[in-house]
Design a protein around this motif. Structure first.
Motif, PDB file in Angstrom:
ATOM      1  N   ASN A   1     -83.551-108.602 -36.023  1.00  0.00           N
ATOM      2  CA  ASN A   1     -83.333-107.817 -34.805  1.00  0.00           C
ATOM      3  C   ASN A   1     -84.145-108.355 -33.636  1.00  0.00           C
ATOM      4  N   ASP A   2     -85.374-108.746 -33.902  1.00  0.00           N
ATOM      5  CA  ASP A   2     -86.217-109.279 -32.832  1.00  0.00           C
ATOM      6  C   ASP A   2     -85.647-110.582 -32.278  1.00  0.00           C
ATOM      7  N   GLU A   3     -85.166-111.445 -33.172  1.00  0.00           N
ATOM      8  CA  GLU A   3     -84.580-112.716 -32.734  1.00  0.00           C
ATOM      9  C   GLU A   3     -83.305-112.480 -31.931  1.00  0.00           C
ATOM     10  N   ILE A   4     -82.490-111.519 -32.388  1.00  0.00           N
ATOM     11  CA  ILE A   4     -81.248-111.210 -31.675  1.00  0.00           C
ATOM     12  C   ILE A   4     -81.564-110.635 -30.300  1.00  0.00           C
ATOM     13  N   ALA A   5     -82.572-109.771 -30.254  1.00  0.00           N
ATOM     14  CA  ALA A   5     -82.968-109.168 -28.976  1.00  0.00           C
ATOM     15  C   ALA A   5     -83.366-110.242 -27.965  1.00  0.00           C
ATOM     16  N   GLU A   6     -84.106-111.230 -28.447  1.00  0.00           N
ATOM     17  CA  GLU A   6     -84.538-112.316 -27.558  1.00  0.00           C
ATOM     18  C   GLU A   6     -83.351-113.151 -27.097  1.00  0.00           C
ATOM     19  N   ARG A   7     -82.414-113.419 -28.017  1.00  0.00           N
ATOM     20  CA  ARG A   7     -81.247-114.230 -27.677  1.00  0.00           C
ATOM     21  C   ARG A   7     -80.332-113.519 -26.681  1.00  0.00           C
ATOM     22  N   LEU A   8     -80.166-112.213 -26.853  1.00  0.00           N
ATOM     23  CA  LEU A   8     -79.242-111.469 -26.000  1.00  0.00           C
ATOM     24  C   LEU A   8     -79.943-110.778 -24.834  1.00  0.00           C
ATOM     25  N   GLU A   9     -81.277-110.934 -24.776  1.00  0.00           N
ATOM     26  CA  GLU A   9     -82.077-110.371 -23.699  1.00  0.00           C
ATOM     27  C   GLU A   9     -81.923-108.851 -23.612  1.00  0.00           C
ATOM     28  N   VAL A  10     -82.070-108.216 -24.759  1.00  0.00           N
ATOM     29  CA  VAL A  10     -82.078-106.753 -24.837  1.00  0.00           C
ATOM     30  C   VAL A  10     -83.262-106.346 -25.710  1.00  0.00           C
ATOM     31  N   SER A  11     -83.474-105.055 -25.880  1.00  0.00           N
ATOM     32  CA  SER A  11     -84.585-104.599 -26.710  1.00  0.00           C
ATOM     33  C   SER A  11     -84.199-104.584 -28.183  1.00  0.00           C
ATOM     34  N   PRO A  12     -85.170-104.730 -29.089  1.00  0.00           N
ATOM     35  CA  PRO A  12     -84.884-104.644 -30.529  1.00  0.00           C
ATOM     36  C   PRO A  12     -84.245-103.316 -30.908  1.00  0.00           C
ATOM     37  N   LEU A  13     -84.633-102.235 -30.224  1.00  0.00           N
ATOM     38  CA  LEU A  13     -84.055-100.922 -30.498  1.00  0.00           C
ATOM     39  C   LEU A  13     -82.565-100.904 -30.164  1.00  0.00           C
ATOM     40  N   THR A  14     -82.212-101.567 -29.071  1.00  0.00           N
ATOM     41  CA  THR A  14     -80.801-101.653 -28.697  1.00  0.00           C
ATOM     42  C   THR A  14     -80.018-102.433 -29.742  1.00  0.00           C
ATOM     43  N   VAL A  15     -80.616-103.508 -30.236  1.00  0.00           N
ATOM     44  CA  VAL A  15     -79.956-104.304 -31.280  1.00  0.00           C
ATOM     45  C   VAL A  15     -79.754-103.458 -32.525  1.00  0.00           C
ATOM     46  N   LYS A  16     -80.795-102.727 -32.909  1.00  0.00           N
ATOM     47  CA  LYS A  16     -80.697-101.880 -34.102  1.00  0.00           C
ATOM     48  C   LYS A  16     -79.576-100.854 -33.949  1.00  0.00           C
ATOM     49  N   THR A  17     -79.440-100.304 -32.745  1.00  0.00           N
ATOM     50  CA  THR A  17     -78.376 -99.328 -32.486  1.00  0.00           C
ATOM     51  C   THR A  17     -77.005 -99.969 -32.654  1.00  0.00           C
ATOM     52  N   HIS A  18     -76.834-101.167 -32.121  1.00  0.00           N
ATOM     53  CA  HIS A  18     -75.556-101.871 -32.236  1.00  0.00           C
ATOM     54  C   HIS A  18     -75.249-102.215 -33.694  1.00  0.00           C
ATOM     55  N   VAL A  19     -76.281-102.636 -34.426  1.00  0.00           N
ATOM     56  CA  VAL A  19     -76.094-102.972 -35.844  1.00  0.00           C
ATOM     57  C   VAL A  19     -75.652-101.739 -36.621  1.00  0.00           C
ATOM     58  N   ASN A  20     -76.320-100.614 -36.380  1.00  0.00           N
ATOM     59  CA  ASN A  20     -75.979 -99.379 -37.090  1.00  0.00           C
ATOM     60  C   ASN A  20     -74.557 -98.924 -36.764  1.00  0.00           C
ATOM     61  N   ARG A  21     -74.170 -99.062 -35.501  1.00  0.00           N
ATOM     62  CA  ARG A  21     -72.817 -98.667 -35.109  1.00  0.00           C
ATOM     63  C   ARG A  21     -71.774 -99.581 -35.748  1.00  0.00           C
TER      64      ARG A  21
END
Length: 227
Positions: A179-199
């Motif tokens: 999640n942290d790596e994805i957040a850095e790549r997409l320039e969003v927060s890790p929490l946002t990534v986690k939300t997208h993954v869960n959805r």
């Protein structure tokens, strides 16, 4: 709360070794041992296991069939299965992921890797040992020999339910990124990534990130790299 671990292997010596290792950790405990898949499924329910360390090759009901049974049982929806295999370059590995396993680990892995695997699986993350590269999974998912017959053609259509950002995140998850790596790549927060993954997991009916990886390849969203 300690992570409740069930050991499923037909070799008593290996189960004993795993028990000593797991019980030595303050945050986990062995709640049972099974010598075949059918017993593993029964004990997982009776003992309230969180993680099952499952050998693939066992007499009677093997680990692959047991993993399918656990994955299909709503009462065991919280149980995560980590496949233990002697040979990681093995078609059964990908079949296990398709069956609902959270990942797999070679029996020759270091003790710290095994303990980490239990914690990762209990936390709902996908687990792939260092030796089991993303290319290995991609190769097995892409190969012929009738493997395509197992694929669910509706999965490609289900991707239509994902938003553009959820698709982007799914591609990154399939690439093995955290999640942290994805957040850095997409320039969003890790929490946002986690939300997208869960959805994405909810929309695609995936138990965890390992299942998202399988769906991403089987649906054609991610293509295997040809080295």
């Amino acid at each position: 709360m300690a992570i409740r671990v069930l050991l499923a292997d037909d070799q008593a010596l290996l189960r004993s070794a795993f028990r000593v290792l797991v019980d030595s950790e303050p945050d986990m405990e062995v709640v049972g041992e099974a010598s075949d898949g059918a017993e593993a499924v029964r004990l997982a329910k009776e003992r309230g296991a969180d993680v099952v360390l499952m050998d693939i090759r066992m007499p009677g009901t093997d680990g692959l069939a047991a993993t399918r049974m656990i994955s299909a049982d709503p009462a065991l929806a919280h149980v995560r299965v980590v496949i233990l295999t002697t040979f990681e370059v093995d078609d059964y590995v990908v079949q296990s992921l398709r069956a609902g396993a959270s990942g797999f680990l070679g029996k020759g892995s270091e003790p710290d890797e095994l303990l980490s695997a239990i914690r990762v699986a209990a936390g709902g993350e996908a687990l792939l040992s260092p030796a089991a590269t993303k290319g290995l999974i991609a190769r097995f998912l892409a190969q012929g020999d009738g493997a395509d017959d197992d694929r669910d053609p509706a999965r490609a259509e289900r991707l239509d339910a994902l938003t553009g950002r959820e698709r982007e995140v799914l591609v990154q998850v399939a690439g093995g990124h955290s999640n942290d790596e994805i957040a850095e790549r997409l320039e969003v927060s890790p929490l946002t990534v986690k939300t997208h993954v869960n959805r994405a997991m909810s929309k695609l009916g995936a138990r965890d990130r390992a299942q998202l990886v399988v769906i991403a390849y089987e649906s054609g969203l991610v293509r295997p790299r040809v080295e």
